[in-house]
Design an enzyme around this catalytic site. Structure first.
Site, PDB file in Angstrom:
ATOM      1  N   ARG A  72       0.777  -1.244   0.000  1.00 51.65           N
ATOM      2  CA  ARG A  72       0.000   0.000   0.000  1.00 51.65           C
ATOM      3  C   ARG A  72       0.809   1.295   0.000  1.00 51.65           C
ATOM      4  NH1 ARG A  72      -5.431   0.127   3.207  1.00 51.65           N
ATOM      5  NH2 ARG A  72      -4.583   2.189   3.444  1.00 51.65           N
ATOM      6  N   ASP A  73       2.113   1.241   0.143  1.00 48.88           N
ATOM      7  CA  ASP A  73       2.891   2.481   0.152  1.00 48.88           C
ATOM      8  C   ASP A  73       4.247   2.276  -0.523  1.00 48.88           C
ATOM      9  OD1 ASP A  73       3.349   5.174   0.617  1.00 48.88           O
ATOM     10  OD2 ASP A  73       4.039   4.883   2.679  1.00 48.88           O
ATOM     11  N   LEU A  74       4.231   1.590  -1.664  1.00 48.05           N
ATOM     12  CA  LEU A  74       5.472   1.396  -2.400  1.00 48.05           C
ATOM     13  C   LEU A  74       5.880   2.703  -3.061  1.00 48.05           C
ATOM     14  CD1 LEU A  74       4.703  -2.051  -4.032  1.00 48.05           C
ATOM     15  CD2 LEU A  74       6.436  -1.588  -2.285  1.00 48.05           C
ATOM     16  N   ASN A  78      10.895   3.965   0.054  1.00 48.06           N
ATOM     17  CA  ASN A  78      10.685   2.725   0.800  1.00 48.06           C
ATOM     18  C   ASN A  78      11.423   1.548   0.164  1.00 48.06           C
ATOM     19  OD1 ASN A  78       9.153   3.912   2.770  1.00 48.06           O
ATOM     20  ND2 ASN A  78       7.198   3.430   1.801  1.00 48.06           N
TER      21      ASN A  78
END
Length: 186
Positions: A72-74, A78
């Protein structure tokens, strides 16, 4: 995900019950470098370098998805590098890329209650922005999927290749929604 070479190592977990710091704390290895830092530096990446970075990220995401987890937060910040990137065509030595920051992740089919948008807007699939980013809503967020992670991977690829995103990040949510709706893609 312990032990996978493209996922950040989890060192310890602690449950803290003292207010206001109560919660679950996950301690991971300290990593000082990320892909965004490489892209924003003066380093020129060859096609081989780009393939190497993207391949490692894909291996990590494949492993995450095989465990039915949606990140959900690539995003490039990250995608962490275990050592500094040093351009050296002779040896073709590359740092290992590991995926970190699972703070927004969820299991496939899990329903999450939240207000507003989560994740990083520039790397979020357009359908999630249109459907989920109503500031007056308090709905269940189950629309994130393996496909939305794949969209984020495409945006990471674009960012690695061109050094910028295909659109500006200075827009607020209503402006982004209007731009997406104006595309009128069915």
């Amino acid at each position: 995900f312990k032990g996978h070479k493209h996922i950040v190592n989890l060192i310890d977990i602690e449950i803290v019950q003292d207010k206001p710091y109560d919660g679950l704390y996950c301690y991971q290895e300290l990593i000082d470098y990320d892909l965004a830092r490489v892209i924003h530096s003066s380093v020129q990446l060859s096609e081989f370098h780009i393939q190497h970075f993207i391949y490692q990220i894909l291996c990590g995401v494949k492993y995450i998805h095989s465990a039915d987890v949606i990140h959900r937060d690539l995003k490039p910040s990250n995608c962490l590098l275990l050592s500094p990137y040093k351009h050296n065509d002779e040896e073709r030595v590359f740092p290992t890329v590991v995926i970190g920051d699972f703070g927004e992740s969820q299991m496939k089919g899990e329903y999450r209650t939240a207000t507003g948008c989560t994740g990083t807007m520039e790397f979020t699939a357009p359908e999630l922005i249109i459907e989920n980013c109503d500031s007056n809503s308090n709905s269940q967020y189950h629309e994130f999927s393996f496909q939305s992670d794949m969209y984020s991977l495409g945006m990471i690829g674009y960012f690695v290749i061109f050094g910028e995103l295909p659109f500006g990040s200075e827009l607020d949510i209503p402006e982004i929604k209007n731009c997406i709706k104006a595309l009128n893609i069915d």
